[in-house]
Scaffold this motif. Structure first.
Motif, short mmCIF file in Angstrom:
data_model
loop_
_atom_site.label_atom_id
_atom_site.label_comp_id
_atom_site.label_asym_id
_atom_site.label_seq_id
_atom_site.Cartn_x
_atom_site.Cartn_y
_atom_site.Cartn_z
N ILE A 467 -2.38 -13.16 -1.95
CA ILE A 467 -1.93 -13.58 -0.62
C ILE A 467 -3.08 -14.25 0.12
CG2 ILE A 467 -1.10 -12.76 1.61
CD1 ILE A 467 0.47 -10.63 0.15
N GLU A 468 -4.23 -13.58 0.17
CA GLU A 468 -5.41 -14.17 0.78
C GLU A 468 -6.64 -13.45 0.25
OE1 GLU A 468 -5.46 -13.82 5.02
OE2 GLU A 468 -4.73 -11.77 5.03
N ALA A 469 -7.81 -14.05 0.48
CA ALA A 469 -9.04 -13.49 -0.05
C ALA A 469 -10.20 -13.82 0.88
CB ALA A 469 -9.32 -14.05 -1.45
N ALA A 470 -11.23 -13.00 0.82
CA ALA A 470 -12.46 -13.22 1.58
C ALA A 470 -13.64 -12.86 0.70
CB ALA A 470 -12.48 -12.40 2.86
N VAL A 487 -9.64 -9.07 -2.03
CA VAL A 487 -8.40 -9.77 -2.34
C VAL A 487 -7.20 -8.96 -1.85
CG1 VAL A 487 -6.89 -10.58 -4.20
CG2 VAL A 487 -9.37 -10.97 -4.32
N VAL A 488 -6.30 -9.63 -1.12
CA VAL A 488 -5.01 -9.03 -0.76
C VAL A 488 -4.01 -9.49 -1.82
CG1 VAL A 488 -3.20 -8.83 0.97
CG2 VAL A 488 -5.59 -9.07 1.69
N PRO A 489 -3.60 -8.60 -2.72
CA PRO A 489 -2.74 -9.03 -3.83
C PRO A 489 -1.29 -9.20 -3.40
CG PRO A 489 -3.15 -6.68 -3.99
CD PRO A 489 -3.96 -7.17 -2.81
N ALA A 490 -0.58 -10.08 -4.08
CA ALA A 490 0.85 -10.23 -3.85
C ALA A 490 1.58 -9.01 -4.41
CB ALA A 490 1.36 -11.49 -4.53
N PRO A 491 2.72 -8.64 -3.83
CA PRO A 491 3.46 -7.48 -4.33
C PRO A 491 3.78 -7.60 -5.81
CG PRO A 491 4.37 -8.23 -2.23
CD PRO A 491 3.38 -9.26 -2.66
#
Length: 541
Positions: A467-470, A487-491
């Protein structure tokens, strides 16, 4: 003034007039309307002046729709007049400094209008402030009075112990003894108020991601400066704007001021909810949606099934500003809404630098675009030499009629040849499009190599399972610093860190591959959507 600078100024002025005429902001051939507007701006400034001119012309249009319902231009003009008189009766005189901590609704709008008409400097506080930030900013800016939403009462009332000669009013029903704005204006004369003896203005606050937010004052500016926004974004008279971005920050307040000047209808809702925002777009047939990138990300993440439930075909403009847009988000937005995305790059200090149109983003997703009329962007190296070669990274400097003159505490940003530093680094491609490569102070030196996190972040965000990353730098005994990615992973994704590292290695140089990849539920951000890298540094891996 050197001849070249004079010619540039003449060209900028002529270009700005053409843009404003095209948008309907300069109502040729109705000279009488133009004169009325100019006189009103001279009297009350560029924010309240157009509202007063519309009211004087008896413009038959709704100015604002919030949870309490609609208000016409005559309504907000008259109610703000009453608020000026009420404040003056309480001792708030021209030259006073007020603070405001409000979400998007009529209370914030009336406060902004009344402050301008009263010659009051209004400090627009971030609704995400905790007590220490609020107290620090209030003391530095010498705030004498405060308007706040009742939900912020406990934070706001701490100012009573720290600010002398302090008065405050709640926007809505308060459990304390503080009077509301409705109470203040009840029964007060709503006729026009005299021009203030001193100019009012806003103090916009920086994001404060590295400490206490700094104050960037905005006084009266030339009406021609509006052309910066209108040159590459087709805002027009009679449109309806959904203001999802917080109106206390630069993105929101600039677009709201333009909407009022154009006689548009602005729809507001106190708290952002992605699906409710789309519902309101459908309900009010909005032409324009103003967001910060994190809001746009949350709307797109609703998914095609949810988005398809709402008719958003009225949207001709999605205006995003406040932080960088990843190429992936640009492409997904176009897939969901068509070619309507406009990406503004600037800062609280410089205002506008560049704008990317849908055509620019189709050619190069993620670009910051080109400078609009009256804006000039140049790149400089560390030695202060101008960079002219395409694809060469340099520090970004901007000249703009809306740039600030310095922070309220006396400090300033670096300036070269009359241009102001944005604090970012970037490059122009061979088509003349600007790309922002990252913050100058975000650069990570790993093993002697310079890495800007944004390049790695965009690569990760382009994956369907992210979904997004930093990316941040953490200390390392061997390399000085090494990279760590959050990392914000997708479901339903596999969350395979080693596979992600291999993917980065196959696309970027070896030294740009993070040593660690940490999966988290969401990235820490402030109320305006800015990433809080300090909070990531403090997280355990």
């Amino acid at each position: 003034m050197p001849a070249q600078h004079l010619l540039t100024k003449i060209a900028d002025t002529a270009g700005a007039v053409r843009v404003m005429n095209r948008s309907g902001l300069v109502p040729f051939p109705r000279v009488d309307q133009g004169i009325r507007s100019l006189l009103a701006v001279r009297k009350y400034g560029p924010f309240a002046g157009p509202v007063h001119a519309h009211a004087e012309a008896r413009l038959d249009a709704v100015a604002l729709i919030d949870e309490r319902g609609p208000l016409t231009y005559i309504d907000i003009d008259e109610q703000s007049n009453a608020l000026v008189r009420a404040w003056q009766a309480e001792g708030i005189t021209p030259g006073s400094v007020m603070g405001c901590m409000c979400r998007n609704h009529r209370g914030l709008v009336l406060t902004m209008l009344a402050a301008a008409k009263n010659g009051t400097r209004l400090v627009l506080m971030n609704t995400g402030f905790a007590r220490p930030q609020l107290v620090d900013v209030a003391a530095r800016e010498q705030i004498e009075a405060f308007v706040y939403d009742d939900e912020f009462r406990q934070v706001a009332e701490t100012l009573r112990d720290d600010v002398t000669s302090y008065r405050s009013w709640a926007e809505d029903g308060s459990a304390s003894q503080v009077r509301t704005l409705d109470d203040l204006i009840d029964g007060v004369d709503r006729g026009p108020v005299p021009a203030p003896s001193t100019e009012g203005g806003f103090v916009l606050l920086t994001s404060g991601t590295t400490g206490t937010p700094k104050g960037a004052p905005r006084g009266h500016t030339s009406p021609l400066a509006s052309a910066q926004f209108l040159d590459r974004v087709p805002l027009r008279r009679g449109q309806t704007m959904m203001m999802a971005a917080p109106a206390f920050h630069g993105t929101g307040v600039s677009q709201f001021a333009l909407a009022l000047a154009l006689g548009q209808t602005v729809v507001m809702h106190r708290k952002f909810d992605p699906e409710n925002t789309i519902r309101l777009v459908e309900k009010h047939r909005c032409d324009v949606l103003v967001v910060v990138p994190t809001m746009l990300q949350r709307i797109i993440d609703l998914g095609p099934d949810t988005l398809a439930k709402y008719d958003t075909s009225s949207l001709t403009i999605i205006f995003a500003a406040g932080s960088s847009l990843s190429p992936d988000l640009c492409k997904r937005t176009t897939a969901a809404f068509g070619h309507v995305l406009h990406n503004l790059y600037g800062s609280t200090e410089v205002a506008v630098a560049t704008v990317a149109t849908p055509a620019d983003l189709a050619l190069a997703p993620g670009t910051a675009g080109r400078p609009p009329v009256t804006c000039h962007v140049e790149l400089y190296d560390e030695a202060g030499q101008r960079i002219t070669e395409p694809e060469t990274v340099g520090r970004i400097f901007v000249a703009s009629g809306l740039s600030f003159s310095g922070y309220t505490d006396g400090r300033d940003k670096e300036r070269i040849n009359g241009l102001l530093s944005t604090g970012d680094v970037g490059h122009f491609d061979r088509n003349g499009l600007l790309f922002v490569d990252g913050r100058d102070d975000d650069m990570i030196v790993s093993g002697g190599e310079n890495v800007y996190p944004l390049e790695v972040e965009n690569l990760l965000a382009d994956r369907e399972d992210v979904i997004e990353a930093a990316v941040i730098g953490v200390e390392d005994a061997d390399f000085g610093h090494r990279l760590r990615a959050f990392v914000v992973p997708a479901p339903g994704s596999a969350k395979d860190a080693e596979e992600m590292k291999a993917y980065i290695k196959s696309n970027l140089a070896r030294y740009k591959v993070p040593r660690d990849i940490v999966f988290i539920d969401e990235l820490p951000r402030n109320a305006t959507g800015k990433l809080l890298r300090r909070a990531l540094i403090e997280m355990e891996p």
